[in-house]
Design a protein around this motif. Sequence first.
Motif, PDB file in Angstrom:
ATOM      1  N   UNK A 279       1.487  -4.837   5.206  1.00  0.00           N
ATOM      2  CA  UNK A 279       1.373  -6.121   5.552  1.00  0.00           C
ATOM      3  C   UNK A 279       2.523  -6.869   5.880  1.00  0.00           C
ATOM      4  N   UNK A 280       2.565  -7.851   6.893  1.00  0.00           N
ATOM      5  CA  UNK A 280       3.860  -8.720   6.775  1.00  0.00           C
ATOM      6  C   UNK A 280       3.376 -10.204   6.209  1.00  0.00           C
ATOM      7  N   UNK A 281       2.497 -10.523   6.019  1.00  0.00           N
ATOM      8  CA  UNK A 281       2.252 -11.969   5.296  1.00  0.00           C
ATOM      9  C   UNK A 281       1.806 -11.851   4.125  1.00  0.00           C
ATOM     10  N   UNK A 282       1.693 -10.730   3.454  1.00  0.00           N
ATOM     11  CA  UNK A 282       1.308 -10.663   1.822  1.00  0.00           C
ATOM     12  C   UNK A 282       2.537 -11.411   1.189  1.00  0.00           C
ATOM     13  N   UNK A 283       2.324 -12.310   0.242  1.00  0.00           N
ATOM     14  CA  UNK A 283       0.898 -12.607  -0.263  1.00  0.00           C
ATOM     15  C   UNK A 283       0.154 -13.796   0.116  1.00  0.00           C
ATOM     16  N   UNK A 284       0.648 -14.225   1.533  1.00  0.00           N
ATOM     17  CA  UNK A 284       0.141 -15.290   2.060  1.00  0.00           C
ATOM     18  C   UNK A 284      -1.164 -15.036   3.029  1.00  0.00           C
ATOM     19  N   UNK A 285      -1.476 -13.706   3.397  1.00  0.00           N
ATOM     20  CA  UNK A 285      -2.243 -13.392   4.369  1.00  0.00           C
ATOM     21  C   UNK A 285      -3.595 -14.341   4.319  1.00  0.00           C
ATOM     22  N   UNK A 286      -4.062 -14.263   3.338  1.00  0.00           N
ATOM     23  CA  UNK A 286      -5.432 -14.851   2.835  1.00  0.00           C
ATOM     24  C   UNK A 286      -5.381 -16.257   3.523  1.00  0.00           C
ATOM     25  N   UNK A 287      -4.308 -17.076   2.942  1.00  0.00           N
ATOM     26  CA  UNK A 287      -4.258 -18.633   3.316  1.00  0.00           C
ATOM     27  C   UNK A 287      -3.958 -18.724   4.774  1.00  0.00           C
TER      28      UNK A 287
END
Length: 298
Positions: A279-287
């Motif tokens: 993932x490139x966005x983890x830990x922000x993928x969800x938001x």
Amino acid sequence: MRYVGIDVGGTAIKAGLLDETGSLLESSKTPTPADSLDDLVETLLQCVEEVRSRTSISGIGIGIPGLRSARTRTIETSPHIPCLAGVNLEDLIQQKTRMPVITENDANAGAYGEWACGAARGLQHMAYITLGTGLGCGLVMSGKMFRGASGYAGELGHTVIEAGGRQCACGSRGCLETRVSATGIVETARERGMPESLTAKSVHREATLGNQTARAVFEETGRLLGIACSNLINLLNLQMIVVGGGVMASGDLLLEPARQEAAKRAFPPSARDCPIVQSQLWPDSGIVGAAMLARDSS
Ligand SMILES: [Zn+2]
């Protein structure tokens, strides 16, 4: 235009303010009141109002752990946050904030984030797998969030890999997430004689320190992840599988055996077309995904 993206987890609620390109401008974290719907709604409203007191926003996206009906927009079940079951959180928050609100399964939101702004940007067909306490998955097909008939698609974690395998929290046996998740890693480590008190993080630490048993636990978990990826690749002819979640701190220790196994099992032309990446966005993928769903649904 600015959007609030919220990721409601079993232990923490993460909230972020994003611009319309998906750039995260600020974020915050607060404990989840998982036992009381009133307290949970109040906490979500506080997250929104805190941002809205300083800047104007155009919509709110909320990722929730559980099954959200695409027909009624009600959360049908949420094993980690039982007070959400049967609740139309969208309407509740919308009435109180007078803002457009969308809710979505948290793994679906993560998939949408990676597709809109992360590792799978610009692709048409991708899967996102998130490895935490359990195994979540979301799919984007033909450039759209794939929800299935009712909104419940993507439950890769509860596809069965061993007919008589470990008991799963969902009631079935031998589900992928009983092996490929933080919980699964700890269980496998115990089966191989490692101490009872271990966590997935400490098994990882042991593996990086050269403990052969711990390395074997990650090998085996990675290979099972690879089998799941090869099934996805053969079934859906994806362009990319993105893997995120807390367990992915272990990175290539898990992904390398997964890639090897997927390459061995999937049809070679399909496997070649589908890199398995972190993932490139983890830990922000969800938001990020929740905010982009709010952007794209308004
Ligand atoms: Zn299950």
